[in-house]
Design an enzyme around this catalytic site. Structure first.
Site, PDB file in Angstrom:
ATOM      1  N   THR A 341       0.703  -1.280  -0.089  1.00  0.00           N
ATOM      2  CA  THR A 341       0.058   0.055  -0.031  1.00  0.00           C
ATOM      3  C   THR A 341       1.095   1.307   0.161  1.00  0.00           C
ATOM      4  O   THR A 341       1.839   1.090   0.506  1.00  0.00           O
ATOM      5  CB  THR A 341      -0.802  -0.053   1.325  1.00  0.00           C
ATOM      6  OG1 THR A 341      -1.643  -1.532   1.424  1.00  0.00           O
ATOM      7  CG2 THR A 341      -1.784   1.186   1.533  1.00  0.00           C
ATOM      8  N   GLU A 381      -6.761 -11.619   0.099  1.00  0.00           N
ATOM      9  CA  GLU A 381      -6.032 -11.232   1.319  1.00  0.00           C
ATOM     10  C   GLU A 381      -6.738 -11.414   2.621  1.00  0.00           C
ATOM     11  O   GLU A 381      -7.772 -11.267   2.837  1.00  0.00           O
ATOM     12  CB  GLU A 381      -5.668  -9.820   1.249  1.00  0.00           C
ATOM     13  CG  GLU A 381      -4.781  -9.140   0.343  1.00  0.00           C
ATOM     14  CD  GLU A 381      -4.142  -7.937   0.944  1.00  0.00           C
ATOM     15  OE1 GLU A 381      -4.449  -7.244   2.038  1.00  0.00           O
ATOM     16  OE2 GLU A 381      -3.344  -7.316  -0.131  1.00  0.00           O
ATOM     17  N   SER A 422      -1.015  -3.220   5.703  1.00  0.00           N
ATOM     18  CA  SER A 422      -1.828  -4.355   6.212  1.00  0.00           C
ATOM     19  C   SER A 422      -2.120  -3.977   7.547  1.00  0.00           C
ATOM     20  O   SER A 422      -2.677  -2.993   7.986  1.00  0.00           O
ATOM     21  CB  SER A 422      -1.124  -5.692   5.718  1.00  0.00           C
ATOM     22  OG  SER A 422      -2.194  -6.856   6.189  1.00  0.00           O
TER      23      SER A 422
END
Length: 520
Positions: A341, A381, A422
């Site tokens: 990310t 995920e 995450s």
């Protein structure tokens, strides 16, 4: 704020930050800068984000309006037999920790980044999209030099990148992954961006791109349909707002989880005079770990099952619910009172601010032919699907740990931050906020001090903290995992700060090669 100050942007790559800074120099606002940075990051940080992913943008306007643009990924509108789905595991090795993800066309959720980019810019931007897209077009065609961090990302995502012929070609030279000093090009993406500038987001969600994606999805084991793409909508939400030591915290509301869990952990810490601790001492680390542990316990007590209820945040953060967890923290603290990310943060000289977190997961290993866009693997995920894979509710916004955040003082943005990472997103943001507010650290120190992450009885510690000699006392018989270097595992909190005298400063997180651009 001095009139000559046009703004500041913190991002995960110098070229990402420069794209946003150029918009400020051209007379654009924070939202033009955010849009340019988002497009640029798809070239400069190709392993972390993509037009095939999703994210969130927290906006604070000069008129003091707060808006959360939810353009995260959506579950498909129908399932197919699991045995017909292309969905398989890969291991991502961070060096000290290994995490399993799943990829394939069956891991692709409905992407939202293109819709979010255009809606945010249409609502709040000032410059034409042709100008906003120019830096990304230049980077994609002229190439961007690969640095150490992106080379590291290529290496750890090797099993995914090399699964995809199109992306494998872009990320390799003479059969080897690109190394520092090599250049990364994506000419197909440049052509896609030009098409989007000319035709708008419908080119992605209804045109030839959509038809190519859906054809492959239906024939090669994916879930996506044309209806999934046509019906995707950006959701504008009222942000979650709470207080911490005299400031207002503005963050991502449910159905995403990260913001609410950050607010809960800060509410626990507010019961303790954190500034009275020595930073990095055993007592301080135990306090932080306990706040993380108790937040996880509170979440496990029915929070995820109620995530779509309209009052979930109010009930979760209610004093009566906080009380029993706060009491446990006080007992441990020994006092009488008491988280692939990317992210970028922008403040402009007019009082506008943007905090945007965007992700492609680890990538699905599938690229839409001829577009230069790898799709996400958000259905693969485990962190996003605690109920198990292939069990997601139909046509629902996926809950995320992404939590673009601002701290307001007297109604004005003082701290703009967020992170990738995450499950470590929320603990990373928590620690930076505490470092700034509780320990009064300069922003560079606050962002780049070592961090911890406690989860599932495992305490991960970055170097710089003293490991207790008696492990059984620190904390709750946890397994202690010491890291040798600061690492992207612990997030990437790229942050901008507005000082009381009006000066803008910022810090890029060294864990993800962060960079700050100041525009005078």
């Amino acid at each position: 704020m001095p009139a000559k100050t046009r703004g500041a942007i913190a991002a995960g790559h110098p070229k990402t930050a420069e794209a946003g800074a150029e918009m400020l120099r051209l007379g654009g606002n924070a939202f033009d800068a955010a849009a340019a940075a988002m497009l640029a990051s798809c070239v400069t940080e190709p392993t972390l984000t993509s037009l095939g992913g999703g994210g969130f943008l927290l906006a604070h306007t000069a008129e003091r309006q707060n808006i959360l643009f939810d353009f995260f990924t959506q579950t498909p509108r129908q399932r197919r037999p699991v045995e017909a789905v292309e969905f398989y595991p890969v291991l991502v090795d961070f060096g000290t920790a290994v995490q399993e993800f799943h990829i394939g066309l069956g891991a692709i959720a409905v992407p939202g980044t293109v819709a979010g980019l255009f809606q945010m810019h249409r609502r709040l931007g000032r410059l034409p999209m042709s100008a906003v897209a120019e830096p990304a077009l230049h980077y994609a065609t002229a190439g961007v030099e690969i640095g150490d961090f992106q080379a590291y990302c290529f290496q750890i995502l090797r099993p995914i990148l090399l699964t995809c012929p199109e992306m494998g070609q872009l990320c390799t030279r003479e059969g080897e992954l690109l190394q520092p000093g090599d250049r990364f090009y994506n000419p197909d993406l440049a052509e896609t961006i030009r098409l989007l500038v000319q035709e708008g987001p419908q080119a992605f969600y209804e045109g030839e791109i959509a038809h190519a994606l859906v054809k492959d999805s239906q024939t090669r084991g994916g879930y996506l349909s044309l209806e999934d793409l046509r019906q995707y909508r950006v959701i504008e939400r009222s942000p979650l707002m709470t207080r911490y030591r005299g400031t207002t915290l503005v963050t991502n509301p449910p159905p995403s989880s990260g913001g609410c869990l950050i607010a809960f952990a800060l509410a626990l810490l507010s019961q303790v005079e954190v500034a009275g601790y020595e930073f990095g001492s055993e007592a301080h680390l135990t306090l932080l770990a306990d706040a993380m542990r108790l937040t996880n316990l509170a979440r496990a007590d029915g929070y995820d099952s109620r995530i779509n209820q309209p009052d979930v945040a109010e009930r979760f953060l209610a004093e009566a619910h906080l009380h029993r967890y706060a009491q446990q923290l006080l007992q441990t603290a020994g006092v009488n009172k008491w988280g692939s990310t990317t992210h970028f943060s922008v403040i402009d000289g007019e009082g506008n601010a943007a905090s945007i977190t965007a992700s492609n997961g680890e990538g699905s290993g599938y690229t839409i032919p001829g577009t230069g866009i790898m799709l996400n693997n958000m259905l693969g995920e485990a962190d996003l699907h605690p109920g198990g894979f292939h069990q997601w509710p139909l046509d629902a916004r996926i809950s995320s740990m992404m939590a673009p955040t601002m701290v307001l003082a007297a109604g004005m943005p003082e701290l703009v931050l967020g992170s990738g990472g995450s499950n470590r997103i929320r603990t990373a943001i928590l620690q930076v906020i505490s470092n700034v507010i509780d320990f009064q650290m300069p922003i560079e120190q606050a962002v780049n001090s070592p961090r911890i992450h406690w989860e599932a009885d495992v305490m991960n510690l970055e170097p710089g903290f003293e490991i207790p000699k008696v492990h059984t006392q620190f904390p709750w018989n946890s397994e202690i995992v010491p890291w040798e270097h600061l690492n992207m595992f612990f997030g990437g909190v790229h942050t901008v700060l507005a000082n009381p005298d009006g000066r803008l400063t910022g810090a890029g997180d060294r864990r993800r090669s962060g960079f700050v651009a100041l525009v005078e």
